[in-house]
Write an enzyme that holds these catalytic residues in place. Structure first.
Site, mmCIF file in Angstrom:
data_model
loop_
_atom_site.group_PDB
_atom_site.id
_atom_site.type_symbol
_atom_site.label_atom_id
_atom_site.label_comp_id
_atom_site.label_asym_id
_atom_site.label_seq_id
_atom_site.Cartn_x
_atom_site.Cartn_y
_atom_site.Cartn_z
ATOM 1 C CD GLU A 1 -2.861 1.175 2.356
ATOM 2 O OE1 GLU A 1 -3.709 0.262 2.253
ATOM 3 O OE2 GLU A 1 -2.825 1.977 3.299
ATOM 4 C CE1 TYR B 1 -10.530 9.813 -0.523
ATOM 5 C CE2 TYR B 1 -10.325 8.108 -2.193
ATOM 6 C CZ TYR B 1 -11.107 8.824 -1.303
ATOM 7 O OH TYR B 1 -12.437 8.550 -1.182
ATOM 8 C CB ALA C 1 -8.732 13.646 5.617
#
Length: 292
Positions: A17, A49, A51
């Site tokens: 990730e 991505y 917040a």
């Protein structure tokens, strides 16, 4: 090959990730680290991505670069936060056009400064609704959902949390990727509970090689992941940054060895856009994923 198919071999499927860097220099460094990670034969990369969707466009650009470099499938995170159904569909359309293969479908965290998720007008409230939307509008996209070995911090109890996960799975998820954990016993208990709940899709443990104790404490506080006494003792017994790095990476390496010995279909590594820790913990391990 579908997302679920990646986990049908006898080996351990590896994935990594990433998150979108804020600068061009950061993107170049990320790409260098991605190239280093290819030696461990990952089957795909994911990208988060910011917040509230603050870096969605950057996420797609990162995934486009990663796919060009690796020729591997890529997955974008997608949350319900701050988006209407039309906006979610617009993002999914753009993702599809840019070659994204899979979606990690999440409800998303409450906005900074609040502790309660608020549904956007015209949007979705739960992750299972997002999974249903993807299946209906974009059926060719594989879907991963999140699982919580130590229970989601907003869930009142483990049963409620498992019921929520079952709804996501029944909505059409292909795999479950867990939040990070430091004690494998938490994962095995969670896996057993999933089986009892009738969840029969691959349960993929998520592992973060922590490289210093402050980092471990900060992440544990954010994710409600308990730090085992032996890891805390080992990390506080050394003073140098280099020694803490090796202690944290060795802990993740032993987690990996134990997870593989206990038959996990794959492991998802949260590498924080770096490759040193992942390279050290995976070096020399016999990991054989599916044949593409």
């Amino acid at each position: 090959m579908t997302l679920a198919d990646l986990y049908q071999s006898d080996g351990c499927t590896i994935s990594f990730e990433l998150f979108p860097p804020k600068t061009d220099e950061g993107i170049d460094l990320l790409c260098q680290n991605v190239e280093r990670l290819l030696r461990f034969q990952p089957q795909y990369f994911t990208c988060t991505y910011g917040a509230g969707g603050s870096s969605q466009r950057a996420t797609l650009e990162v995934l486009k670069r990663v796919k060009e470099i690796t020729q591997l499938p890529v997955a974008s995170h997608l949350t319900c936060v701050g988006s209407t159904v039309d906006q979610l569909c617009d993002y999914l359309q753009k993702a599809t056009e840019m070659g994204v293969d899979y979606i990690v479908a999440l409800r998303g965290d409450p906005p900074k400064g609040t502790d309660q998720f608020e549904q956007t007008s015209g949007g979705l409230q739960y992750a299972n609704e997002l999974v249903e939307l993807i299946g209906k509008k974009f059926p060719d996209l594989g879907v991963a959902v999140a699982g919580y070995p130590e229970v989601h911090q907003e869930a009142p109890d483990a049963k409620t949390d498992m019921d929520n996960l079952k709804r996501k799975v029944d909505a059409g998820a292909d795999i479950v990727i867990t939040q990070l954990f430091y004690d494998n016993a938490d994962f095995y208990r969670f896996r057993d509970d999933c089986q009892k709940a009738g969840i029969d899709i691959p349960i993929v443990p998520g592992v973060l090689p922590v490289t210093n104790f402050k980092q471990a404490q900060r992440i544990a506080g954010m994710c409600k992941a308990a730090i085992p006494a032996n890891l805390e003792a080992a990390m506080t017994a050394v003073e140098s940054a280099e020694d803490q790095f090796h202690v944290g990476v060795e802990h993740a390496r032993q987690q990996t060895i134990d997870l593989m010995a206990n038959g996990v279909p794959g492991i998802h590594y949260y590498v924080l856009n770096k490759s040193d820790a992942a390279a050290e913990l995976l070096d020399g391990l016999s990991i054989q994923g599916p044949v593409s």
